[in-house]
Design a protein around this motif. Structure first.
Motif, PDB file in Angstrom:
ATOM      1  N   ILE A   1      51.279 -63.572  11.320  1.00 57.89           N
ATOM      2  CA  ILE A   1      51.968 -63.439  10.028  1.00 57.89           C
ATOM      3  C   ILE A   1      52.035 -64.795   9.325  1.00 57.89           C
ATOM      4  O   ILE A   1      51.773 -64.904   8.119  1.00 57.89           O
ATOM      5  CB  ILE A   1      53.386 -62.859  10.224  1.00 57.89           C
ATOM      6  N   TRP A   2      52.371 -65.839  10.077  1.00 63.30           N
ATOM      7  CA  TRP A   2      52.436 -67.176   9.470  1.00 63.30           C
ATOM      8  C   TRP A   2      51.067 -67.620   8.953  1.00 63.30           C
ATOM      9  O   TRP A   2      50.955 -68.204   7.871  1.00 63.30           O
ATOM     10  CB  TRP A   2      52.953 -68.198  10.487  1.00 63.30           C
ATOM     11  N   LEU A   3      50.016 -67.355   9.739  1.00 64.50           N
ATOM     12  CA  LEU A   3      48.676 -67.774   9.324  1.00 64.50           C
ATOM     13  C   LEU A   3      48.274 -67.067   8.027  1.00 64.50           C
ATOM     14  O   LEU A   3      47.736 -67.698   7.105  1.00 64.50           O
ATOM     15  CB  LEU A   3      47.662 -67.491  10.429  1.00 64.50           C
ATOM     16  N   ALA A   4      48.532 -65.781   7.949  1.00 55.76           N
ATOM     17  CA  ALA A   4      48.213 -65.040   6.723  1.00 55.76           C
ATOM     18  C   ALA A   4      49.027 -65.572   5.546  1.00 55.76           C
ATOM     19  O   ALA A   4      48.509 -65.703   4.424  1.00 55.76           O
ATOM     20  CB  ALA A   4      48.492 -63.549   6.930  1.00 55.76           C
ATOM     21  N   THR A   5      50.288 -65.899   5.787  1.00 57.05           N
ATOM     22  CA  THR A   5      51.153 -66.425   4.731  1.00 57.05           C
ATOM     23  C   THR A   5      50.625 -67.757   4.197  1.00 57.05           C
ATOM     24  O   THR A   5      50.598 -67.989   2.978  1.00 57.05           O
ATOM     25  CB  THR A   5      52.590 -66.604   5.258  1.00 57.05           C
ATOM     26  N   VAL A   6      50.220 -68.631   5.118  1.00 57.50           N
ATOM     27  CA  VAL A   6      49.698 -69.939   4.713  1.00 57.50           C
ATOM     28  C   VAL A   6      48.447 -69.776   3.852  1.00 57.50           C
ATOM     29  O   VAL A   6      48.296 -70.440   2.812  1.00 57.50           O
ATOM     30  CB  VAL A   6      49.402 -70.802   5.964  1.00 57.50           C
ATOM     31  N   HIS A   7      47.540 -68.894   4.268  1.00 57.86           N
ATOM     32  CA  HIS A   7      46.321 -68.678   3.479  1.00 57.86           C
ATOM     33  C   HIS A   7      46.661 -68.104   2.095  1.00 57.86           C
ATOM     34  O   HIS A   7      46.038 -68.474   1.089  1.00 57.86           O
ATOM     35  CB  HIS A   7      45.370 -67.751   4.226  1.00 57.86           C
ATOM     36  N   ALA A   8      47.643 -67.219   2.047  1.00 61.53           N
ATOM     37  CA  ALA A   8      48.042 -66.643   0.758  1.00 61.53           C
ATOM     38  C   ALA A   8      48.628 -67.710  -0.160  1.00 61.53           C
ATOM     39  O   ALA A   8      48.304 -67.774  -1.356  1.00 61.53           O
ATOM     40  CB  ALA A   8      49.049 -65.517   0.971  1.00 61.53           C
ATOM     41  N   LEU A   9      49.481 -68.568   0.392  1.00 62.40           N
ATOM     42  CA  LEU A   9      50.083 -69.637  -0.403  1.00 62.40           C
ATOM     43  C   LEU A   9      49.024 -70.594  -0.939  1.00 62.40           C
ATOM     44  O   LEU A   9      49.156 -71.145  -2.039  1.00 62.40           O
ATOM     45  CB  LEU A   9      51.095 -70.421   0.438  1.00 62.40           C
ATOM     46  N   ASP A  10      47.960 -70.779  -0.154  1.00 64.20           N
ATOM     47  CA  ASP A  10      46.902 -71.713  -0.533  1.00 64.20           C
ATOM     48  C   ASP A  10      45.860 -71.075  -1.451  1.00 64.20           C
ATOM     49  O   ASP A  10      44.892 -71.727  -1.849  1.00 64.20           O
ATOM     50  CB  ASP A  10      46.222 -72.247   0.732  1.00 64.20           C
ATOM     51  N   GLY A  11      46.050 -69.789  -1.772  1.00 63.22           N
ATOM     52  CA  GLY A  11      45.135 -69.117  -2.679  1.00 63.22           C
ATOM     53  C   GLY A  11      43.926 -68.490  -2.027  1.00 63.22           C
ATOM     54  O   GLY A  11      43.060 -67.937  -2.724  1.00 63.22           O
ATOM     55  N   ASP A  12      43.838 -68.552  -0.674  1.00 61.32           N
ATOM     56  CA  ASP A  12      42.720 -67.916   0.041  1.00 61.32           C
ATOM     57  C   ASP A  12      43.063 -66.449   0.272  1.00 61.32           C
ATOM     58  O   ASP A  12      43.335 -66.014   1.396  1.00 61.32           O
ATOM     59  CB  ASP A  12      42.483 -68.615   1.393  1.00 61.32           C
ATOM     60  N   LEU A  13      43.046 -65.663  -0.782  1.00 63.00           N
ATOM     61  CA  LEU A  13      43.579 -64.304  -0.708  1.00 63.00           C
ATOM     62  C   LEU A  13      42.716 -63.369   0.139  1.00 63.00           C
ATOM     63  O   LEU A  13      43.242 -62.465   0.791  1.00 63.00           O
ATOM     64  CB  LEU A  13      43.752 -63.745  -2.119  1.00 63.00           C
ATOM     65  N   ASP A  14      41.407 -63.566   0.135  1.00 62.26           N
ATOM     66  CA  ASP A  14      40.551 -62.721   0.969  1.00 62.26           C
ATOM     67  C   ASP A  14      40.856 -62.942   2.446  1.00 62.26           C
ATOM     68  O   ASP A  14      40.977 -61.985   3.225  1.00 62.26           O
ATOM     69  CB  ASP A  14      39.071 -63.003   0.693  1.00 62.26           C
ATOM     70  N   VAL A  15      40.972 -64.207   2.818  1.00 55.79           N
ATOM     71  CA  VAL A  15      41.300 -64.531   4.217  1.00 55.79           C
ATOM     72  C   VAL A  15      42.707 -64.038   4.536  1.00 55.79           C
ATOM     73  O   VAL A  15      42.954 -63.465   5.607  1.00 55.79           O
ATOM     74  CB  VAL A  15      41.189 -66.049   4.461  1.00 55.79           C
TER      75      VAL A  15
END
Length: 278
Positions: A237-251
Motif C-alpha cells: 500500500i505504501w509503495l503504491a501511494t508513493v508512486h501515486a504521489l510522484d505521478g507514476d499513476l500506471d505503476v
C-alpha cells in the motif's frame, strides 16, 4: 503448576501469532480470548517464584497479543483494555522487555487513530523500558516507530535522527536471540519502516522523500513471504501511494491492484482502512 504448563501457554501464543501474521487478527482473536480466562486462573495457583515470574510474562503476552488482534480488528477500546492489563502483569513480573513491547503496540494503536503525541509518549515509555531491559532490538523497534510518528508531524530532522538510531540499534542486536514478542522485527521489517517513514514524509512534506524510500519498500516487499502477508499488504500500500504521489499513476495502479488482492485475502480491517489513503 510448573514450567511445562507455562511453556504450553507460550506455545499457544506463538502459534496464534504466526496465524495473525499470515491471515490477520480476525483469524485468531476468538481463540486468544477463549484461552485467557484459564490462563489467568493459573496465576492464583501455588508455584515457585521462577515459575510465577515466567507465568506472569506468558499471561501478560497473551493480553498483549489479544490487544494487538483487537487493534487489527478495529476494536480500539478492547485493545486498550487488553494492553493495560498486559502492562500490569509485565510490571508485576518485572519484565522490562515485554513492557517495552506493550508500550510499542499501544503507541501503534494511538498512531493508527491519529493521536500522534499520545503515540510518541507511549514510544518514549517503551524506550525507557527497553533501556532497562538492555534490549537493542526493542530500542530499534521503538526508534523506528518514533521516526514514523515524527514524520506524521512533518518533523524531518527528528524522523531522520530516530531512523539513524534504529539502524544502529538493530545492528547491535544482530546475533542475539530475540524475545518472541519482538522476533518479527528483522531486516525486512526495518526496511519496511524506513520506507514507511519516507512515504509518510512524502505525504506531509515533499514527494521527493517518497522516491528515496522506494528501494527500502521494494526490498521489504521482496522479503515478506506468505507467512507475513499482512505486513506485506501494508508495505505494498505504501509503495503504491508513493508512486501515486510522484505521478507514476500506471505503476501506482498496478501496485495498488496487488495491494487490494492481498488485503482481500486477510481478516484485517486495519489493512482495509490503510487502503483509504491510497
Amino acid at each position: 503448576m510448573g514450567l511445562t504448563d507455562v511453556r504450553r501457554l507460550e506455545d499457544v501464543v506463538a502459534e496464534l501469532r504466526a496465524r495473525d501474521y499470515r491471515y490477520g487478527g480476525g483469524a485468531c482473536s476468538e481463540d486468544i480470548e477463549a484461552r485467557l480466562p484459564a490462563a489467568v486462573e493459573l496465576l492464583s495457583g501455588t508455584m515457585r517464584e521462577p515459575v510465577m515470574v515466567r507465568l506472569c510474562a506468558a499471561v501478560a503476552d497473551m493480553y498483549n497479543f489479544a490487544g494487538w488482534t483487537n487493534f487489527d480488528e478495529d476494536h480500539p477500546a478492547a485493545a486498550q483494555a487488553a494492553f493495560a492489563r498486559a502492562l500490569e502483569l509485565a510490571v508485576e513480573g518485572g519484565n522490562d522487555g515485554l513492557r517495552a513491547n506493550i508500550h510499542y503496540r499501544t503507541g501503534r494503536l494511538r498512531l493508527h487513530y491519529g493521536a500522534v503525541d499520545a503515540a510518541l509518549a507511549e514510544f518514549a515509555l517503551g524506550q525507557e523500558a527497553a533501556l532497562l531491559a538492555h534490549s537493542e532490538l526493542a530500542q530499534a523497534i521503538l526508534s523506528a516507530n518514533q521516526a514514523w510518528a515524527c514524520a506524521k508531524k512533518a518533523d524531518v530532522t527528528a524522523a531522520v535522527t530516530h531512523l539513524r538510531h534504529a539502524r544502529t540499534e538493530f545492528a547491535a542486536a544482530e546475533g542475539i536471540e530475540p524475545e518472541p514478542w519482538a522476533a518479527f522485527f528483522g531486516a525486512t521489517d526495518l526496511a519496511a519502516m524506513i520506507g514507511t517513514v519516507h512515504a509518510e514524509l512524502a505525504q506531509v512534506v515533499d514527494v521527493r522523500y517518497g522516491r528515496a524510500g522506494i528501494p527500502a519498500l521494494t526490498d521489504a516487499i521482496a522479503g515478506y513471504g506468505p507467512d507475513m502477508a499482512r505486513s506485506r499488504s501494508l508495505t505494498v500500500i505504501w509503495l503504491a501511494t508513493v508512486h501515486a504521489l510522484d505521478g507514476d499513476l500506471d505503476v501506482a495502479a498496478e501496485v495498488g491492484r496487488e495491494a487490494v488482492e492481498v488485503v482481500a485475502a486477510l481478516r484485517s480491517p486495519r489493512s482495509r482502512q490503510r487502503l483509504r489513503t491510497l
